[in-house]
Design a protein around this motif. Structure first.
Motif, mmCIF file in Angstrom:
data_model
loop_
_atom_site.group_PDB
_atom_site.id
_atom_site.type_symbol
_atom_site.label_atom_id
_atom_site.label_comp_id
_atom_site.label_asym_id
_atom_site.label_seq_id
_atom_site.Cartn_x
_atom_site.Cartn_y
_atom_site.Cartn_z
ATOM 1 N N PRO A 73 47.467 27.993 44.225
ATOM 2 C CA PRO A 73 46.416 28.045 43.189
ATOM 3 C C PRO A 73 45.384 26.790 43.242
ATOM 4 O O PRO A 73 44.331 27.332 43.169
ATOM 5 C CB PRO A 73 47.448 28.034 41.921
ATOM 6 C CG PRO A 73 48.601 28.571 42.208
ATOM 7 C CD PRO A 73 48.751 28.109 43.739
ATOM 8 N N SER A 74 45.880 25.486 43.717
ATOM 9 C CA SER A 74 44.940 24.555 43.738
ATOM 10 C C SER A 74 43.868 24.942 44.863
ATOM 11 O O SER A 74 42.832 24.022 44.674
ATOM 12 C CB SER A 74 45.650 23.237 44.057
ATOM 13 O OG SER A 74 46.632 23.320 45.380
ATOM 14 N N GLN A 75 44.279 25.295 45.943
ATOM 15 C CA GLN A 75 43.391 25.774 46.858
ATOM 16 C C GLN A 75 42.335 26.698 46.516
ATOM 17 O O GLN A 75 41.093 26.731 46.758
ATOM 18 C CB GLN A 75 43.955 26.412 48.133
ATOM 19 C CG GLN A 75 44.897 25.289 48.888
ATOM 20 C CD GLN A 75 45.849 26.143 49.945
ATOM 21 O OE1 GLN A 75 46.484 26.857 49.794
ATOM 22 N NE2 GLN A 75 45.770 25.229 51.234
ATOM 23 N N ALA A 76 43.010 27.861 45.758
ATOM 24 C CA ALA A 76 41.884 28.928 45.078
ATOM 25 C C ALA A 76 40.829 28.040 44.136
ATOM 26 O O ALA A 76 39.939 28.620 44.054
ATOM 27 C CB ALA A 76 42.626 30.006 44.607
ATOM 28 N N LEU A 77 41.322 27.240 43.549
ATOM 29 C CA LEU A 77 40.587 26.693 42.446
ATOM 30 C C LEU A 77 39.572 25.851 43.036
ATOM 31 O O LEU A 77 38.239 25.905 42.480
ATOM 32 C CB LEU A 77 41.329 25.945 41.608
ATOM 33 C CG LEU A 77 42.273 26.297 40.354
ATOM 34 C CD1 LEU A 77 43.103 25.347 39.872
ATOM 35 C CD2 LEU A 77 41.603 27.014 39.368
ATOM 36 N N ARG A 78 39.438 25.034 44.102
ATOM 37 C CA ARG A 78 38.417 24.562 44.915
ATOM 38 C C ARG A 78 37.495 25.446 45.260
ATOM 39 O O ARG A 78 36.369 25.040 45.564
ATOM 40 C CB ARG A 78 39.107 23.571 45.933
ATOM 41 C CG ARG A 78 39.896 22.542 45.424
ATOM 42 C CD ARG A 78 40.172 21.430 46.946
ATOM 43 N NE ARG A 78 41.133 22.081 47.638
ATOM 44 C CZ ARG A 78 42.259 21.843 47.747
ATOM 45 N NH1 ARG A 78 42.916 20.970 46.539
ATOM 46 N NH2 ARG A 78 43.225 22.154 48.537
ATOM 47 N N MET A 119 45.578 33.811 38.340
ATOM 48 C CA MET A 119 46.081 33.553 37.119
ATOM 49 C C MET A 119 45.255 32.095 36.940
ATOM 50 O O MET A 119 44.647 31.800 35.791
ATOM 51 C CB MET A 119 47.477 33.255 36.890
ATOM 52 C CG MET A 119 47.867 32.724 35.469
ATOM 53 S SD MET A 119 48.099 33.672 34.232
ATOM 54 C CE MET A 119 46.783 33.254 33.342
ATOM 55 N N ALA A 120 45.638 31.179 38.011
ATOM 56 C CA ALA A 120 44.759 30.001 37.743
ATOM 57 C C ALA A 120 43.192 29.989 37.759
ATOM 58 O O ALA A 120 42.576 29.181 36.957
ATOM 59 C CB ALA A 120 45.347 28.938 39.001
ATOM 60 N N LEU A 121 42.667 30.797 38.362
ATOM 61 C CA LEU A 121 41.117 30.886 38.631
ATOM 62 C C LEU A 121 40.712 31.542 37.180
ATOM 63 O O LEU A 121 39.967 31.166 36.526
ATOM 64 C CB LEU A 121 40.616 31.959 39.447
ATOM 65 C CG LEU A 121 40.718 31.171 40.932
ATOM 66 C CD1 LEU A 121 40.548 32.272 42.041
ATOM 67 C CD2 LEU A 121 39.606 30.301 40.940
ATOM 68 N N SER A 122 41.478 32.495 36.575
ATOM 69 C CA SER A 122 41.156 33.386 35.260
ATOM 70 C C SER A 122 41.188 32.203 34.084
ATOM 71 O O SER A 122 40.289 32.128 33.276
ATOM 72 C CB SER A 122 42.124 34.372 35.008
ATOM 73 O OG SER A 122 41.837 35.201 36.087
ATOM 74 N N LEU A 123 42.279 31.269 34.052
ATOM 75 C CA LEU A 123 42.444 30.461 33.166
ATOM 76 C C LEU A 123 41.375 29.258 33.181
ATOM 77 O O LEU A 123 40.892 28.841 32.168
ATOM 78 C CB LEU A 123 43.841 29.696 33.201
ATOM 79 C CG LEU A 123 44.496 28.822 31.874
ATOM 80 C CD1 LEU A 123 44.459 29.489 30.790
ATOM 81 C CD2 LEU A 123 45.815 28.319 32.138
ATOM 82 N N PHE A 124 41.061 28.859 34.320
ATOM 83 C CA PHE A 124 40.189 27.923 34.505
ATOM 84 C C PHE A 124 38.914 28.230 34.007
ATOM 85 O O PHE A 124 38.115 27.496 33.506
ATOM 86 C CB PHE A 124 40.177 27.417 36.026
ATOM 87 C CG PHE A 124 39.196 26.341 36.411
ATOM 88 C CD1 PHE A 124 39.224 24.833 36.015
ATOM 89 C CD2 PHE A 124 37.754 26.786 37.061
ATOM 90 C CE1 PHE A 124 38.321 24.076 36.372
ATOM 91 C CE2 PHE A 124 37.047 25.716 37.526
ATOM 92 C CZ PHE A 124 37.187 24.432 37.172
ATOM 93 N N SER A 125 38.426 29.432 34.231
ATOM 94 C CA SER A 125 36.940 29.944 34.112
ATOM 95 C C SER A 125 36.820 30.510 32.687
ATOM 96 O O SER A 125 35.781 30.274 32.275
ATOM 97 C CB SER A 125 36.757 30.936 35.078
ATOM 98 O OG SER A 125 36.566 30.491 36.372
ATOM 99 N N LEU A 126 37.932 31.329 32.046
ATOM 100 C CA LEU A 126 37.765 31.975 31.121
ATOM 101 C C LEU A 126 38.218 31.325 29.912
ATOM 102 O O LEU A 126 37.825 31.454 28.618
ATOM 103 C CB LEU A 126 38.241 33.348 31.034
ATOM 104 C CG LEU A 126 37.578 34.266 32.216
ATOM 105 C CD1 LEU A 126 38.402 35.652 32.480
ATOM 106 C CD2 LEU A 126 36.191 34.441 32.233
#
Length: 353
Positions: A79-84, A116-123
């Motif tokens: 998830p950390s890689q996807a967030l970047r 899940m990580a991208l959705s929570l971070f963005s939305l």
């Protein structure tokens, strides 16, 4: 999140996620566009390959716009890689389309943890919701039932379980067409004294409010999920994921045992020929593609997770779930029900919280 009534939903589609490949994802979108004539798409992925596929799908081409990227979140990415790469990957850009208002929902068959990580971070989470929950449909002896959480939260307190119940009931009213879904908390027994303190406290809170558009049925044991007497099964993500994987494994066990039995003798093979219609119906009922489309509930936007191994029909079903949640405005349903619960929750529970 867009809150007005949506007559022409726009789905942001991650065409690079999952095992099926770009052509299969676009074929599924074309299938969904036939089913929902007003549905439109933002296609996130490599523009040249998308254009090549759309040349064979004029209906989808006329309802889509392409947002180019060559960056894809892999199944092995953390998830950390996807967030970047939230603004460069096809998955991240699809979610960004929801955040910006260019789309009403995002659909991806990619890496679940990354999504899940991208959705929570963005939305972010909706007002009044502490944690989002992953909800999906499971087949039962009667109709399908909603189960949540399926892995987003391994530990949950009573407030989380109450919020999951409210969100799950709103989801069930949309996807199952029920006015007052029957809601139950997954537990080790049906008696009021059994279970953890968190589960017992959540049950007390739900019993204390009678005006919600749901019917709280108390506790339900794992072996009762398949009976179909409960429409929404609520639990923490640790137990929910185990229940889901156990149900999927049991379905494979049953079909495997049947296949072995029908191959055991010529009489068994004759029995197979006589029962092919019933077996086809059983296979269709247990087919995970028929129930594809898990949802991250509780976010300021709709994100639907298609199973990574889903076929074309399964991906089309996931897109259909996104369409229905947008049209039925599930976010507003959740907000309204949560506010209603807060206004009428038991005073003793309010004082204790």
């Amino acid at each position: 999140m867009i809150t007005k009534t949506i007559s022409a939903p726009v789905v942001a589609l991650d065409v690079m996620g999952g095992d099926a490949g770009l052509d299969a994802v676009l074929t599924a979108a074309d299938m969904a566009s036939e089913r929902y004539p007003r549905l439109r798409f933002r296609l996130h992925g490599p523009a040249p390959r998308i254009a090549e596929a759309l040349a064979r799908m004029p209906r989808l081409a006329g309802r889509s716009e392409t947002v180019h990227t060559d960056d894809v979140v892999l199944g092995t990415d953390k998830p950390s890689q996807a967030l970047r790469r939230s603004r460069t990957s096809s998955m991240g850009m699809a979610i960004q389309s929801v955040k910006s208002g260019d789309a009403h929902a995002a659909v991806s068959a990619g890496n679940t943890g990354a999504l899940m990580a991208l959705s929570l971070f963005s939305l972010r989470t909706m007002a009044g919701i502490d944690r989002p929950a992953l909800a999906a449909l499971l087949p039962t002896l009667k109709n399908d039932c909603v189960v949540l959480d399926l892995g987003a939260n391994t530990e949950c307190d009573a407030e989380n379980l109450v919020q999951f119940s409210i969100m799950g009931a709103a989801f069930a009213r949309t996807v199952l067409g029920l006015d007052r879904p029957r809601v139950g908390l997954l537990n080790i027994g049906e008696e009021e004294l059994k279970g953890t303190e968190e589960i017992k406290e959540a049950a007390a809170l739900l019993r204390g409010v009678a005006d919600l558009p749901m019917q709280f049925e108390g506790f339900v044991e794992g072996d009762k999920i398949g009976k179909g007497d409960i429409d929404v099964i609520v639990t923490d993500g640790f137990s929910g994921n185990i229940a889901l994987k156990t149900a999927e494994g049991t379905a494979r066990l049953v079909t495997g045992l049947l296949a072995n039995a029908f191959r055991s003798s010529w009489l068994s093979q004759l029995g197979f020929l006589l029962s092919r219609g019933a077996l086809r119906a059983l296979k269709a009922h247990l087919d995970p593609n028929a129930h594809n489309g898990a949802v991250f509930l509780g976010l300021n936007g709709i994100v639907v997770k298609s199973h990574g191994s889903a076929n074309i029909q399964g991906i089309a079903n996931a897109i259909g779930v996104a369409h229905d949640l947008v049209v039925d405005n599930v976010g507003d349903r959740i907000s309204h029900d949560l506010a209603d619960f807060t206004a009428h929750r038991p005073q003793a529970a309010v004082a204790a919280s």
